[in-house]
Design a protein around this motif. Sequence first.
Motif, PDB file in Angstrom:
ATOM      1  N   THR A 199       0.332   1.238   1.906  1.00  0.00           N
ATOM      2  CA  THR A 199      -0.047   0.584   3.194  1.00  0.00           C
ATOM      3  C   THR A 199       0.880  -0.224   3.717  1.00  0.00           C
ATOM      4  OG1 THR A 199      -1.516  -0.939   2.204  1.00  0.00           O
ATOM      5  CG2 THR A 199      -2.460   1.181   2.695  1.00  0.00           C
ATOM      6  N   LEU A 200       1.475  -1.264   3.062  1.00  0.00           N
ATOM      7  CA  LEU A 200       2.417  -2.161   3.410  1.00  0.00           C
ATOM      8  C   LEU A 200       3.885  -2.260   3.091  1.00  0.00           C
ATOM      9  CD1 LEU A 200      -0.319  -5.064   2.562  1.00  0.00           C
ATOM     10  CD2 LEU A 200       0.068  -4.079   4.953  1.00  0.00           C
ATOM     11  N   GLY A 201       4.062  -1.181   1.915  1.00  0.00           N
ATOM     12  CA  GLY A 201       5.136  -1.045   1.582  1.00  0.00           C
ATOM     13  C   GLY A 201       5.647  -2.259   0.504  1.00  0.00           C
ATOM     14  N   LEU A 236       9.518   0.714  -8.718  1.00  0.00           N
ATOM     15  CA  LEU A 236      10.165   1.897  -9.341  1.00  0.00           C
ATOM     16  C   LEU A 236      10.044   3.062  -8.286  1.00  0.00           C
ATOM     17  CD1 LEU A 236      10.421   1.790 -13.258  1.00  0.00           C
ATOM     18  CD2 LEU A 236      12.302   1.239 -11.415  1.00  0.00           C
ATOM     19  N   MET A 237       8.710   3.194  -7.825  1.00  0.00           N
ATOM     20  CA  MET A 237       8.020   3.932  -6.940  1.00  0.00           C
ATOM     21  C   MET A 237       8.773   3.976  -5.539  1.00  0.00           C
ATOM     22  SD  MET A 237       6.099   6.437  -8.503  1.00  0.00           S
ATOM     23  CE  MET A 237       5.074   6.898  -6.934  1.00  0.00           C
ATOM     24  N   THR A 282      12.523   5.671  -1.418  1.00  0.00           N
ATOM     25  CA  THR A 282      13.736   5.302  -0.577  1.00  0.00           C
ATOM     26  C   THR A 282      14.922   6.217  -0.742  1.00  0.00           C
ATOM     27  OG1 THR A 282      12.883   2.823  -0.622  1.00  0.00           O
ATOM     28  CG2 THR A 282      15.263   3.414   0.009  1.00  0.00           C
ATOM     29  N   ILE A 283      15.101   6.415  -1.894  1.00  0.00           N
ATOM     30  CA  ILE A 283      15.874   7.307  -2.357  1.00  0.00           C
ATOM     31  C   ILE A 283      15.767   8.878  -1.606  1.00  0.00           C
ATOM     32  CG2 ILE A 283      17.293   8.855  -4.229  1.00  0.00           C
ATOM     33  CD1 ILE A 283      16.725   6.190  -5.901  1.00  0.00           C
ATOM     34  N   GLN A 290       9.997   6.063   3.564  1.00  0.00           N
ATOM     35  CA  GLN A 290       9.718   4.498   3.884  1.00  0.00           C
ATOM     36  C   GLN A 290       8.755   4.337   3.556  1.00  0.00           C
ATOM     37  OE1 GLN A 290      12.226   2.091   4.574  1.00  0.00           O
ATOM     38  NE2 GLN A 290      10.519   0.708   4.098  1.00  0.00           N
ATOM     39  N   PRO A 291       8.125   3.497   2.432  1.00  0.00           N
ATOM     40  CA  PRO A 291       6.621   3.414   2.167  1.00  0.00           C
ATOM     41  C   PRO A 291       6.122   2.248   3.370  1.00  0.00           C
ATOM     42  CG  PRO A 291       8.015   2.953   0.300  1.00  0.00           C
ATOM     43  CD  PRO A 291       8.873   3.053   1.416  1.00  0.00           C
ATOM     44  N   GLY A 292       4.933   2.286   3.493  1.00  0.00           N
ATOM     45  CA  GLY A 292       4.274   1.605   4.655  1.00  0.00           C
ATOM     46  C   GLY A 292       3.175   2.363   5.244  1.00  0.00           C
TER      47      GLY A 292
END
Length: 353
Positions: free
Chosen positions: A172-174, A183-184, A189-190, A194-196
Motif C-alpha cells: 500500500t505504501l511501498g 527483498l520483495m 523493482t527488478i 513499483q510497490p505502492g
Amino acid sequence: LMVLGLIGAVVLASGSLIKAISMIILGLLLGQINTDVISGTPRYSFDIPELTDGIGFVVIAMGVFGFGEIIANLGMPAEHREVFTKKVKGLWPTKEDFKEAWPAVLRGTGIGSLLGVLPGGGALLASFAAYTLEKKVAKDPSKFGRGAIQGVAGPESANNAGAQTSFIPMLTLGIPPNAVMALMVGAMTIKGIQPGPQVMSSNPTLFWGLIASMWVGNLMLVILNLPLIGIWIKLLTVPYRFLFPAIVVFCCIGTYTLNNSSFDVYMTALFAVIGYVFYKLKCEPAPLLLGFILGPMMEENLRRALLLSRGDWSTFATRPLSAGLLIAAAIMIITVILPGISGKREAAFQEAD
C-alpha cells in the motif's frame, strides 16, 4: 503505538513488575548500541567496530533463550533433563487440544495482524507478545514450557498472521517493514513493478497471486507437517547429553553465518551467561527483546517527528491517533499500579509459581 507496546509488555509480563520494567529498560539500553541514524555517530560501541552496527536480535535471542536455557538444564539433575523416555503415542491433536487451542489461535491471530505492520520485525514481536499474553491469561501458567498447547498455538498464529500482514505497508505504501519485505521490494523493482497504492490496480494478477499464495502456503504446511509429526517428535527422545552439544553447534553455526563474524558467537556466549543469570533471578527475558526491538524504532520515529514539528512536543497530543494511543498507554499504567489490581497480579503469579 510503540510506547503502547512497551507498556503492554510490562503489564503482561509475569512475575515482579519491577523486574519487568527493568528488563524493558535493559532492552532499550541495548538497542542504543549502534550508529546514530541522523548524525552517523557511533554510540556506546567502546571503539569496537563490530558494535557500530548494533547487537543482532538473533545474537540476544539465541544467547538468552537458547544457550541460557541449556546452561539452566545442565544445572538440573540428569533425570529432569530428558523430555521423553518412553514411546510417544497420540501425536495427533485431540478434540480437547482443539478446544484449548482455538481461543489462543484467535488471540494470536489478532495480535499478529496488528503488530505485523510494524517496521523492524513485527512478526517476531507478535510471537513474543502472544506468548506473554497466553501465559498471562492462562489458568495454570506453570504448564508453559512443559507442553501447554496455548503456548504453541498463540505464538504460531501470531507469527503466521504477522508474516502476512507485513505485506500491507509494502503493497500500500511501498515501505518494507522488514528485511524479507525489502527483498520483495527489490525483486518487484527488478521486474519493473513499483510497490505502492497503485499496485493493486496496475498489477491485479500479482496482488491476488500473493493472496492466493498465502492460502496455498498454509495449506501445504498442514499437509507436510501433520504426517511428519512422528519424525519431529523422535528428536525429543534423544538423550539430552547428545542433544545439547548438537544444539550448541547448530546455534553457533547459525549465529556465525549471519555476518560471517566470530564476534557474534562471542556475544552469544556472553548473553548465554546473562540469560542464565535471568533464569536464576526469575526474570522473564521476553520484555527485554521487546524493548530491544521497539527502542531504536521508537527513538528514530520520535526524532523524525520532532524534526518535522520543529521541536514541538505538543504534536503528539494534538494528533488524534497519537493522543489516543498515549491515553491508552496511560490507562494501562494507571491500571497496573493501582493497589488492588497490582495485588491481584502478584497473587496470581505467586499461585502460578
